[in-house]
Every structure is written in structure tokens, then in C-alpha cells.
Scaffold this motif. Sequence first.
Motif, mmCIF file in Angstrom:
data_model
loop_
_atom_site.group_PDB
_atom_site.id
_atom_site.type_symbol
_atom_site.label_atom_id
_atom_site.label_comp_id
_atom_site.label_asym_id
_atom_site.label_seq_id
_atom_site.Cartn_x
_atom_site.Cartn_y
_atom_site.Cartn_z
ATOM 1 N N PRO A 1 0.818 -1.220 0.000
ATOM 2 C CA PRO A 1 0.000 0.000 0.000
ATOM 3 C C PRO A 1 0.848 1.264 0.000
ATOM 4 N N GLY A 2 0.297 2.313 -0.603
ATOM 5 C CA GLY A 2 0.911 3.639 -0.550
ATOM 6 C C GLY A 2 2.320 3.685 -1.091
ATOM 7 N N ASP A 3 3.196 4.378 -0.335
ATOM 8 C CA ASP A 3 4.574 4.603 -0.782
ATOM 9 C C ASP A 3 5.554 3.619 -0.161
ATOM 10 N N LEU A 4 5.070 2.509 0.374
ATOM 11 C CA LEU A 4 5.961 1.524 0.990
ATOM 12 C C LEU A 4 6.688 0.759 -0.118
ATOM 13 N N ARG A 5 7.990 0.994 -0.258
ATOM 14 C CA ARG A 5 8.700 0.347 -1.355
ATOM 15 C C ARG A 5 10.078 -0.177 -0.977
ATOM 16 N N ARG A 6 10.536 0.076 0.237
ATOM 17 C CA ARG A 6 11.832 -0.426 0.699
ATOM 18 C C ARG A 6 11.587 -1.674 1.538
ATOM 19 N N THR A 7 12.251 -2.766 1.210
ATOM 20 C CA THR A 7 12.005 -4.039 1.883
ATOM 21 C C THR A 7 13.295 -4.614 2.449
ATOM 22 N N PRO B 1 -11.659 -4.601 14.057
ATOM 23 C CA PRO B 1 -12.320 -3.391 14.558
ATOM 24 C C PRO B 1 -13.235 -2.764 13.517
ATOM 25 N N GLU B 2 -14.043 -1.823 13.971
ATOM 26 C CA GLU B 2 -14.917 -1.107 13.030
ATOM 27 C C GLU B 2 -14.064 -0.268 12.080
ATOM 28 N N PRO B 3 -14.588 0.082 10.903
ATOM 29 C CA PRO B 3 -13.761 0.588 9.802
ATOM 30 C C PRO B 3 -12.914 1.823 10.086
ATOM 31 N N SER B 4 -13.351 2.740 10.952
ATOM 32 C CA SER B 4 -12.611 3.993 11.125
ATOM 33 C C SER B 4 -11.519 3.911 12.189
ATOM 34 N N TYR B 5 -11.414 2.772 12.858
ATOM 35 C CA TYR B 5 -10.527 2.688 14.022
ATOM 36 C C TYR B 5 -9.081 3.013 13.674
ATOM 37 N N PHE B 6 -8.522 2.359 12.671
ATOM 38 C CA PHE B 6 -7.106 2.552 12.378
ATOM 39 C C PHE B 6 -6.820 3.922 11.761
ATOM 40 N N THR C 1 -2.559 -11.738 7.972
ATOM 41 C CA THR C 1 -3.605 -11.157 7.134
ATOM 42 C C THR C 1 -3.164 -10.856 5.708
ATOM 43 N N GLY C 2 -1.860 -10.881 5.446
ATOM 44 C CA GLY C 2 -1.362 -10.424 4.163
ATOM 45 C C GLY C 2 -1.589 -11.382 3.008
ATOM 46 N N PHE C 3 -1.512 -10.811 1.805
ATOM 47 C CA PHE C 3 -1.507 -11.546 0.539
ATOM 48 C C PHE C 3 -2.844 -12.200 0.213
ATOM 49 N N GLY C 4 -3.896 -11.375 0.296
ATOM 50 C CA GLY C 4 -5.190 -11.747 -0.257
ATOM 51 C C GLY C 4 -6.171 -12.402 0.674
ATOM 52 N N ARG C 5 -5.739 -12.847 1.835
ATOM 53 C CA ARG C 5 -6.611 -13.644 2.691
ATOM 54 C C ARG C 5 -7.901 -12.925 3.056
ATOM 55 N N THR C 6 -7.851 -11.642 3.302
ATOM 56 C CA THR C 6 -9.036 -10.926 3.786
ATOM 57 C C THR C 6 -9.877 -10.327 2.663
ATOM 58 N N GLN D 1 -8.396 -2.300 3.775
ATOM 59 C CA GLN D 1 -9.828 -2.259 4.051
ATOM 60 C C GLN D 1 -10.200 -1.090 4.945
ATOM 61 N N TYR D 2 -9.232 -0.543 5.660
ATOM 62 C CA TYR D 2 -9.474 0.609 6.528
ATOM 63 C C TYR D 2 -9.060 1.924 5.866
ATOM 64 N N GLY D 3 -8.523 1.831 4.647
ATOM 65 C CA GLY D 3 -8.051 3.034 3.964
ATOM 66 C C GLY D 3 -6.838 3.645 4.627
#
Length: 435
Positions: A104-110, A221-226, A247-252, A260-262
Motif C-alpha cells: 500500500p501507498g509509498d511503501l517500497r523499501r524491503t 475493529p470497526e472501519p474507522s478505528y485505524f 492477514t497479508g496476501f489476499g486472505r481478507t 480495508q481501513y483506507g
Amino acid sequence: MNENRIIGREAVAAKRRHYFYPCTQHFYRDSPQLVRGSMQYVYDENDKEYTDFFAGVSVVACGHCNPAITARTIHQLQQLQHTTTVYLTQPNVDLAERLAEVLPGDLRRTFFVGSGSEANEGALLLARLHTGRKGFIALESGLHGRTNLTMSVTGLPMWRTDKYLDEDVTFIRRPYDLDLTPEQAAERSLDDLKRVLEEKGGGIAAMIAEPIQGNGGIIMPEPSYFRSAKALLKQYGALLIADEIQTGFGRTGTMFAMEQYGVVPDIITMAKALGNGVPIAAFAAGDEVARSLNTPSASTFGGNPVSAATALAVLDYIQSERLTERARRLGARLKEGLEDLSRRYPERIADVRGTGLMLGMELRGGNASDAAALTDLVLEEMKDRGYLIGKNGVGRNVLAFQPPLVIMEADIDGMLEALDGTLAHSSAGAAPPGM
């Protein structure tokens, strides 16, 4: 010794008791000896077939021994089995590039490592290096690993076995309570977060959280929590670490659950499904945060060529087979069936929750012990009927449904029918030994 000789479950169990640490347990009174697997199925030493609804705790998302993946694993194994990051190799940089496309977003360093615990440990270190602060905030009933620091931010008592954990960790109540609405539980947790930040904000490096608590009982949690939590953390100069190891890689139903929380976390950790059973893990961040990890460092097995090639095959398979969309569609089918059972057995089922193919069914009894015993009995009978289901939760009374994402509609329908029959006559009693 013939390594392919199957010695049988009693002999295997005896060896475990003799050579393993006593902490190593299994779910069942009569545990099968699993000897092979194929996609959503595993087979015991008597060739009995079991439909796997746990996937090694969300690991084999693409299925056991998936030929499209194992062929590429074997090919890389025959070409170059191991180097470390002090040498140039292509598979790990190709994987880092590919991850940048799906993160997600600008996360590109691993930074690649070998396990989820190590990924979370690295993320916590990165947060301290970037902020210059030591403290952490974590949710009650979360699980983040077995190292000293990751165990320190783990809120499940049964996993906090070290008596000398890091004291710079503050726990807040998780955004869930059966006696509250989701909104009320989220507000209570955010009030805790704000209070801690007001008291210790200048010393807090980050908050670490699972987008959906796995071992804590499939808590979402409900959608706005995070979104609210990240805004508060940013106000006080602290980071948000998303533990997406389960939770990663498609499971949810999305590639990463935080989508899912934006919310784009400051640091994200991943493992499990990325290797589909081959050990690989990583933590990722954007350029600004990643820049803080700048002194020489390496991981002996991080980005191993075989693991990296396997992970690339996993990402290709998730995309080509549209497993994210599949998890969303089949998860809705499974959840609808579980909710139907909860309406039919209200005296046994307290709650059904989760999303995609990460669902939990909390069982109830006369007391907590009865609920845990009922859970064990259901697991045992479902195993006998040919279905492997997980369990988790603070009281170990939550059935966990986290199957390979290649599960079929018929598998779901068959499992629901078997669970219906099991619930119809199972009752709380003496629980079999198990975790």
C-alpha cells in the motif's frame, strides 16, 4: 535409515515426547500423521483425506504442494540454493520490486528476514531508530512473535513466557468487546491510546497492531478505528506498524488487510503466505522511514534465492488466479453459512466475525472452561469427519477458519454440513490435551 519410511502416528508421537521440548503440543487427542498434501487437501499415513481449513495458520494460501509454485522452487534450488545479501543475486531484488507494486501507498523499501518474529523485531527496531524513542504501544490480546521484544509487545498471556520482558511497552484495550457495540469498543480503545500518548507521547516510538487479531480470536475493529489511531499517532510523532503476517496476501479479500481501513501504515510486516510454506518474511517502509536503517546489516537467510523465487511464484499465482477476489467471494459464502449455524445454535455459538477467508466462530458454554472444552471436542470430531479447523482466542474457544485460498465451494458446503452435524450433538466435557 530409510527417510521415506512411514513409522505411524504412535511412533511419531513417541519421538515428539522424547525429543521435543514439552511446549510442543498439538490440537488433538488422536492426531493424524500428515504425510502429503495437494492444494486444499492433506493426507495421513492411512491415506485418509482431510480438507484443510487452517492452512498452517494462514501459510499455504496457494495450496499444499501447488505445482505452479513448487516447480519454480525446485528450478531455483537446482540453480543456486543460497547466498546472503552481501552478494548480488536477482531473485531477491526482483521480489523487492514486485512487492513495491502490491504494497500500500509509498511503501517500497524491503528488508528480508527468515520469520515473522524477526520481521516484527526489525520493524520495532526501525521505529526506534527513526524516532529516537524507545517505547511502544500494543493492543491487549495481540500476538507478534517469540523474540524478547516481540513477546514484550504480545498481549496474549499464554505467549508471554519470558519473565524478563521489555518494560517500555504500554497495552491498551483492543477495539472489541462482546458487551459493547463495535463503535463503543473502538472509542474506548482510542481513548486509551490518546491517554497514553498524552502521558508518554514524547517517548513512544510506535504502535504495533494486527489489522485483524489472529490468535486473539479473529478480532476486526470497526472501519474507522485505524484511521483515527494513525491520526493520533502522527500528532505525537509516533509510527504505526501493521503486523500483516497472518492477514497479508489476499486472505481478507484485499492484498493487505490495512487497505480495508483506507490506511497506509508507516511500517508493514509480512511472512506466512508470502512463501506458501517456504520460510520468508520481510518488513517494508517508505523512503523516509527506511532511511533510518543505514548502518551495515544483513540477514543470513533473508532473501534467500529459493525463498525469493518461491515468493515471486506465489505473487504470480495470486494474481493469475485472482485469489484476492476469490477470498472475498468464498469468504462471504463461508461467513453466511457460519452465521446461519449461529442462528440455529445460539446456546453454543456466541459470535461469528472476520472477513474474507479469515473467519472466527466463538463458542460458548456454562463457563470459560466449558467453552474451551466444547471447542476441543468440535475440533476432534471435525477431524474425524475429514476437516482440519484451527482454534484461537484468549480463552481458546474460537474456531478459526483460514483455509487455502484455492478452497472450492463444495469444500465449504461440505464443511458446513459436517459442522452442523457436529454441533447438533457435541457438548462440553473433558477436553483432550492440546494447545
